[in-house]
Structure formats: structure tokens, C-alpha cells
Write an enzyme that holds these catalytic residues in place. Structure first.
Site, PDB file in Angstrom:
ATOM      1  N   GLU A 192       9.980 -20.066  -2.259  1.00 15.24           N
ATOM      2  CA  GLU A 192       9.831 -18.936  -3.027  1.00 15.24           C
ATOM      3  C   GLU A 192       8.648 -19.199  -4.159  1.00 15.24           C
ATOM      4  OE1 GLU A 192      13.690 -17.515  -4.273  1.00 15.24           O
ATOM      5  OE2 GLU A 192      14.143 -16.835  -2.272  1.00 15.24           O
ATOM      6  N   GLU A 242      16.128 -16.565   7.128  1.00 11.70           N
ATOM      7  CA  GLU A 242      17.223 -16.370   6.520  1.00 11.70           C
ATOM      8  C   GLU A 242      17.780 -14.912   7.031  1.00 11.70           C
ATOM      9  OE1 GLU A 242      17.198 -17.281   2.370  1.00 11.70           O
ATOM     10  OE2 GLU A 242      16.049 -19.051   2.812  1.00 11.70           O
TER      11      GLU A 242
END
Ligand code: XIL
Length: 404
Positions: free
Chosen positions: A196, A301
């Protein structure tokens, strides 16, 4: 005391079959042995029927393994929580072993967990996780080496709480990555190296790493990870990867890493999805653009919330107060919503199958709906249904539908 070897043998056998081997029969007189025989037979009958019940209440243990369904396309995996790897959730563990051939650590390798203070590593949970994968011959992914969230509080600051110098941070990053990747060298097959690092508008996230080292922390992290285990695959990972700006930025970052001769194997698209996002056309453009860099694509994910959208993306710092209105399926899904959800996920899986020449791994973020972080994110205390296996341990219909 009357010796009764036959009776003793029969009783020992019964106790053993029912996991009571810790009881030492030699210490009991015959009269007690006889009454024990009666009791144990009762227990045995009860245990046998309760075992049958367990088998009945876990249909997933009889259903086609999800990873087998997708075996010609990609590896299929799950994240594991600590209860699944330390033996407390034995059903979750058994179901994970049956249905998935790759695993990733949900929390136990994040810096706040594994490296809580500068001179202290907490290996127990991570060791259990890696052992679980090794014992079950799974492809093991470590998550994650550099992330601004669940970041150990000491990592980027000095005793006064002020940002450390670039040199100190480089040294800390190097030690952290070398120690963790080095410990699991040859066992963990791939690492989420940087997680991220980009905002939705395509700019670099202003994390402490960025504030101190600028963009340079990204290549440094990849360099350290490769030094520590030259055979491990290295992944850069983020959410909302269907966004155009993020897509462009990641293509640039990966091309830069490659230009510098650094190893980067895959771009991870987290896939925290919902009923109204992402736009599949945009998601597909990102798969194609990422594969165009020469990297593999991994869906790292995956989950699909069925609940009303509060926020898009997956910024973990979102943490909203519970609102009943936003929790419409606390008592179960209506068949109509259930069908809509399965149709949407089946369509997504078909898209992944279409691009299976580029996608090497599809990983769900949790074993069954009850485990999912989406029950508490972005709003605490809701009841969500985002994963491939439901709370009653049934594999959901989208798997079969996606193969047609
Ligand atoms: C989540 C875990 O599932 C939760 O248990 C934890 O409280 C917060 O983090 N992006 C990531 C994952 O890369 O590490 C996050 O996992 C979900 C979003």
C-alpha cells in the site's frame, strides 16, 4: 488385585480410539475396570456419534477442494489467523488444508506483531504459520515487510518520538527484512515486500518511510529482501488497483525496479471488493497493464462484501461506529441477495480464469465468513458474507458456476 489382561487390552483399545490414552488402566481393580468398561462403551458410542455429527456439520470436508477446482488456472489460497495455526481452531485448519494450496499470514508477520520493539522479535506465531504451510506442502507467502499500518511504534522514530535520519531508517529496514526473510529462507516462497505505497490519486503515500527516505525506500526494501533470500519471489501489493492513477503509478514503480536490475516477481491486487466496486472492465485493464511489465499478477486478499458500501478500497484506518441500518443481514442473507452475490463473484472468477495466463495465485482473505475482517471493517460489528466458504462450512455455489 485380579489381573485381567484381556479386559485391560480391550479397555485400552477403546480408550485409545476415543483419545483417552492418558488414562492408565493398570492402576484400577477389576470391579472398577468392569464399571469403566460400561462407562467407556457409553462414552465411545457418544463420541462416535458426535464425530459423525462433526463430519455432517462440516460439509466442506466432503466437497471438492476449491484449489482443485481451479488447479489448471492458478494456485488458490487463504490467509490464516493465529488460531488456525496454533491448533485452537482445528476445524478451520482442517478446512484450510483441504481447500487451499497456498497460504498467507493474516497478521502475525506485520511489524507490530513480529518486531514489537527494536531488540525483540516475536517468532512463535510466525513459526507456527510457516510450519503449517511446510507440513502441508503449501506455497507460503509472508505478509508484509514494509507497511505503514500495524507498523511497530518504534520503527521510524527516536526516543523523543521524532523521525530518525535516513541512515538510521535504512539500517532498521535492512535489519528487519534480513532477520525475518533470513529466518524463513527456503521455506517462505514469496514475500509481500511493500504494501500500500500509493494513494488512490497515484501519488506516493506520505508514510513515515516516505517522509524519511522518499521513494527510495521501495527499491531498498526489494534489494534487502532479495539479499536475504535470493530464491524468494517478491511482490508489491495494494488495494483499489483498478483505479487508473494507481495502475499507472504501479506500472512505473515496477518498471523502475526492473530498470535498476532489482528482482520483482508479481504485482498483488488485493481485491477487497463489494457489490458495486470495482468496475470489472477497469480491473481487467489493470491485470493487462501489470502483466505488460513482465510481472505475474496475483489476487492477494480477495473478499466481496455484500453489505451496503460505506467506503471503497481497504484503508484499514477506517473504523466507523456501528449502525444497524448498515447491517441488514444480521440474521442471514435472503436467497435473492445470496444469488446476486454468487453471480457477481462467479463473474469475477471467470474474468480471472480468462486471464489465468497472467495470474499465478488467487488468495481469499480468510477461510470462512465468520473469520473475515470485513465483519468489523470498515464498520465494527456487522455480519458479512464475503468469502468462499460460509459459516456452516459450505463451499459457495460461485465456485462451480465460475467453471461453466
Ligand atoms: C487486516 C486483517 O485482516 C485484520 O485482522 C487486521 O485487524 C487489519 O488488517 N490490507 C492488507 C491486510 O494488506 O493486511 C489487511 O488485513 C487488510 C487490508
Amino acid at each position: 488385585m485380579i489381573r485381567s489382561p484381556l479386559l485391560e487390552k480391550a479397555l485400552t483399545g477403546l480408550l485409545k480410539t476415543n483419545n483417552y490414552s492418558f488414562i492408565n488402566l493398570k492402576r484400577f481393580p477389576l470391579s472398577m475396570k468392569l464399571s469403566y468398561l460400561a462407562t467407556v462403551m457409553l462414552i465411545a458410542t457418544a463420541c462416535t456419534s458426535s464425530r459423525q455429527e462433526t463430519a455432517n456439520v462440516i460439509p466442506a470436508m466432503e466437497q471438492t477442494p476449491i484449489c482443485e477446482s481451479y488447479s489448471e488456472y492458478f494456485k488458490t489460497g487463504t490467509s490464516l489467523n493465529v488460531n488456525q495455526t496454533n491448533g485452537k481452531d482445528s476445524i478451520g485448519a482442517e478446512v484450510a488444508k483441504r481447500h487451499f494450496n497456498t497460504i498467507v499470514a493474516e497478521n502475525c508477520m506485520k511489524s507490530a506483531e513480529i518486531h514489537p520493539t527494536e531488540n525483540e522479535y516475536n517468532w512463535e506465531d510466525a513459526d507456527n504459520f510457516v510450519k503449517f504451510g511446510t507440513d502441508n506442502n503449501m506455497w507460503i507467502v509472508g505478509h508484509c515487510l514494509v507497511w505503514h499500518s500495524q507498523l511497530s511504534p518504534w520503527f521510524c522514530v527516536d526516543e523523543k518520538g521524532e523521525n530518525v535520519s535516513p541512515d538510521v531508517l535504512k539500517q532498521r529496514l535492512r535489519d528487519h527484512i534480513h532477520t525475518i526473510v533470513g529466518r524463513y529462507k527456503g521455506k517462505v516462497h514469496a514475500w509481500d515486500v511493500v504494501n500500500e505505497t500509493v494513494e488512490d490519486d497515484g501519488s506516493y503515500r506520505k508514510t513515515p518511510f516516505y517522509q524519511i527516505l522518499g521513494e527510495e525506500y521501495i527499491p531498498l526494501a526489494f534489494q534487502y529482501a532479495h539479499e536475504a533470500d535470493p530464491d524468494a519471489q517478491l511482490i508489491i501489493n495494494d488495494y483499489s488497483m483498478s483505479g487508473e492513477k494507481k495502475r499507472e503509478r504501479y506500472v512505473q514503480i515496477v518498471n523502475d525496479l526492473k530498470k535498476r536490475g532489482l528482482r520483482v516477481d508479481a504485482i498483488g491486487m488485493q481485491g477487497h471488493n463489494g457489490m458495486d466496486y470495482p468496475d470489472y472492465k477497469e480491473f481487467e485493464k489493470s491485470i493487462e497493464a501489470f502483466a505488460g511489465t513482465g510481472c505475474d499478477v496475483m489476487i492477494t486478499e480477495l473478499d466481496f462484501t455484500v453489505l451496503p458500501t460505506v467506503v471503497h478500497g481497504a484503508a484499514v484506518e477506517n473504523n466507523l461506529e456501528y449502525s444497524q441500518k448498515m447491517n441488514p443481514y444480521a440474521d442471514g442473507l435472503t436467497p435473492e441477495i445470496d444469488n446476486q452475490w454468487n453471480d457477481r463473484v462467479a463473474e469475477f472468477m471467470k474474468l480471472l480464469i480468462k486471464h489465468s495466463d497472467k495470474i499465478t495465485r488467487v488468495n481469499f482473505w480468510g477461510v470462512n465468513d465468520a473469520d473475515s475482517w470485513r465483519n468489523d471493517w470498515p464498520m465494527r460489528g456487522r455480519t458479512d458474507y464475503p468469502l468462499a466458504i460460509d459459516r456452516s462450512w459450505n463451499v459457495k455455489p460461485f465456485v462451480e458456476a465460475s467453471l461453466k
